[in-house]
Design a protein around this motif. Sequence first.
Motif, PDB file in Angstrom:
ATOM      1  N   LYS A  13      -4.681   3.531  -2.481  1.00  0.00           N
ATOM      2  CA  LYS A  13      -3.340   3.011  -2.250  1.00  0.00           C
ATOM      3  C   LYS A  13      -3.125   2.820  -0.761  1.00  0.00           C
ATOM      4  N   ILE A  14      -2.818   1.574  -0.380  1.00  0.00           N
ATOM      5  CA  ILE A  14      -2.533   1.229   1.008  1.00  0.00           C
ATOM      6  C   ILE A  14      -1.103   0.716   1.085  1.00  0.00           C
ATOM      7  N   PHE A  15      -0.319   1.303   1.980  1.00  0.00           N
ATOM      8  CA  PHE A  15       1.041   0.837   2.225  1.00  0.00           C
ATOM      9  C   PHE A  15       1.048  -0.108   3.423  1.00  0.00           C
ATOM     10  N   GLN A  16       1.714  -1.236   3.256  1.00  0.00           N
ATOM     11  CA  GLN A  16       1.893  -2.187   4.359  1.00  0.00           C
ATOM     12  C   GLN A  16       3.224  -1.883   5.048  1.00  0.00           C
ATOM     13  N   ILE A  17       3.184  -1.679   6.351  1.00  0.00           N
ATOM     14  CA  ILE A  17       4.360  -1.307   7.126  1.00  0.00           C
ATOM     15  C   ILE A  17       4.802  -2.487   7.978  1.00  0.00           C
ATOM     16  N   ASP A  18       6.054  -2.912   7.782  1.00  0.00           N
ATOM     17  CA  ASP A  18       6.620  -3.999   8.575  1.00  0.00           C
ATOM     18  C   ASP A  18       7.144  -3.422   9.889  1.00  0.00           C
ATOM     19  N   GLU A  19       6.496  -3.744  10.990  1.00  0.00           N
ATOM     20  CA  GLU A  19       6.895  -3.233  12.301  1.00  0.00           C
ATOM     21  C   GLU A  19       7.843  -4.171  13.034  1.00  0.00           C
ATOM     22  N   GLY A  20       8.220  -5.281  12.367  1.00  0.00           N
ATOM     23  CA  GLY A  20       9.127  -6.240  12.994  1.00  0.00           C
ATOM     24  C   GLY A  20       8.384  -7.261  13.845  1.00  0.00           C
ATOM     25  N   PHE A  21       9.091  -8.328  14.151  1.00  0.00           N
ATOM     26  CA  PHE A  21       8.543  -9.404  14.986  1.00  0.00           C
ATOM     27  C   PHE A  21       7.228  -9.958  14.422  1.00  0.00           C
ATOM     28  N   GLY A  22       7.135  -9.953  13.079  1.00  0.00           N
ATOM     29  CA  GLY A  22       5.957 -10.532  12.431  1.00  0.00           C
ATOM     30  C   GLY A  22       4.727  -9.650  12.480  1.00  0.00           C
ATOM     31  N   ARG A  23       4.867  -8.409  12.899  1.00  0.00           N
ATOM     32  CA  ARG A  23       3.713  -7.515  12.988  1.00  0.00           C
ATOM     33  C   ARG A  23       3.725  -6.533  11.821  1.00  0.00           C
ATOM     34  N   TYR A  24       2.533  -6.310  11.288  1.00  0.00           N
ATOM     35  CA  TYR A  24       2.375  -5.386  10.176  1.00  0.00           C
ATOM     36  C   TYR A  24       1.234  -4.415  10.472  1.00  0.00           C
ATOM     37  N   SER A  25       1.382  -3.223   9.960  1.00  0.00           N
ATOM     38  CA  SER A  25       0.283  -2.247  10.016  1.00  0.00           C
ATOM     39  C   SER A  25       0.097  -1.674   8.621  1.00  0.00           C
ATOM     40  N   SER A  26      -0.966  -0.955   8.421  1.00  0.00           N
ATOM     41  CA  SER A  26      -1.239  -0.398   7.095  1.00  0.00           C
ATOM     42  C   SER A  26      -1.552   1.081   7.210  1.00  0.00           C
ATOM     43  N   ILE A  27      -1.151   1.824   6.175  1.00  0.00           N
ATOM     44  CA  ILE A  27      -1.454   3.250   6.064  1.00  0.00           C
ATOM     45  C   ILE A  27      -2.147   3.470   4.723  1.00  0.00           C
ATOM     46  N   THR A  28      -3.325   4.060   4.761  1.00  0.00           N
ATOM     47  CA  THR A  28      -4.030   4.409   3.532  1.00  0.00           C
ATOM     48  C   THR A  28      -3.567   5.786   3.082  1.00  0.00           C
ATOM     49  N   ALA A  29      -2.838   5.817   1.972  1.00  0.00           N
ATOM     50  CA  ALA A  29      -2.313   7.087   1.456  1.00  0.00           C
ATOM     51  C   ALA A  29      -3.324   7.789   0.559  1.00  0.00           C
ATOM     52  N   ILE A  30      -4.010   7.011  -0.269  1.00  0.00           N
ATOM     53  CA  ILE A  30      -4.982   7.557  -1.227  1.00  0.00           C
ATOM     54  C   ILE A  30      -6.288   6.803  -1.058  1.00  0.00           C
ATOM     55  N   GLN A  31      -7.383   7.542  -0.962  1.00  0.00           N
ATOM     56  CA  GLN A  31      -8.691   6.936  -0.710  1.00  0.00           C
ATOM     57  C   GLN A  31      -9.707   7.457  -1.717  1.00  0.00           C
ATOM     58  N   ASP A  32     -10.082   6.615  -2.661  1.00  0.00           N
ATOM     59  CA  ASP A  32     -11.199   6.929  -3.551  1.00  0.00           C
ATOM     60  C   ASP A  32     -10.972   8.221  -4.338  1.00  0.00           C
ATOM     61  N   VAL A  33      -9.849   8.299  -5.053  1.00  0.00           N
ATOM     62  CA  VAL A  33      -9.562   9.458  -5.906  1.00  0.00           C
ATOM     63  C   VAL A  33     -10.190   9.240  -7.282  1.00  0.00           C
ATOM     64  N   ASN A  34     -10.929  10.245  -7.719  1.00  0.00           N
ATOM     65  CA  ASN A  34     -11.541  10.236  -9.052  1.00  0.00           C
ATOM     66  C   ASN A  34     -11.185  11.551  -9.745  1.00  0.00           C
ATOM     67  N   LEU A  35     -10.714  11.440 -10.988  1.00  0.00           N
ATOM     68  CA  LEU A  35     -10.439  12.650 -11.762  1.00  0.00           C
ATOM     69  C   LEU A  35     -10.393  12.308 -13.247  1.00  0.00           C
ATOM     70  N   ALA A  36     -10.548  13.343 -14.050  1.00  0.00           N
ATOM     71  CA  ALA A  36     -10.458  13.197 -15.505  1.00  0.00           C
ATOM     72  C   ALA A  36      -9.708  14.404 -16.056  1.00  0.00           C
TER      73      ALA A  36
END
Length: 224
Positions: A13-36
């Motif tokens: 899960k990656i969140f896209q962050i609007d920093e204004g003035f047409g600029r965006y950054s991303s934060i990876t909240a979840i990376q390669d989770v595996n479970l059963a």
Amino acid sequence: MPQTKLIVRNLKKIFQIDEGFGRYSSITAIQDVNLAINDGELVTLIGPSGCGKSTLLMILAGLSDKSSGEVVLDGRPVNGPGLDRGVVFQEFALFPWLTVRNNICFGLKMKGIPRADHDAIIRRYLKMVKLEEFGDIFPHRLSGGMKQRVGIARALAYSPELLLMDEPFGALDAQTRASLQRMLVDIWAETKKTILFVTHSVREAVFLSDRIIVLSRRPSTVRK
């Protein structure tokens, strides 16, 4: 052999962050989770604050989109909300204009359960959460612990395949929290429902669980 109820593969899960003035950054909240999770298990998710426990639960509930990966419940892909899952939030997410009885009945109507069966089902779950005398009361007259009992009854009444609980006792005082933990164990023993429970309390996780899944700091993955 235990039957696998829920499978999560390579979830991201990656969140896209609007920093204004047409600029965006991303934060990876979840990376390669595996479970059963097996049918009938009560499993808890623990990890540092902000590691993505609630985000993961909301993806499983179909209330948040995943960036990549796969979620499979009973062999079917999960791509949105569905009545095969019940959710109990930390906030007391009851309908304030409905009585306790009608809050519990909501899922029964949504699932198309015959009207003739409603009363018996509602009585069963009111008894299970020890609120038999409060069926005609509106939520504003209930304590926090009682509201959360209604939330649990509402989530269970329409018999979902998986119950997702997002720190449901986190806002309660210690005595009420301990009482509801014991109640949940009793309900699980009676219903054998598959439950995935998010908490930040190691003590709560140890008390409740068949298994504990430990998540790392963000970007979150399964540590153990």
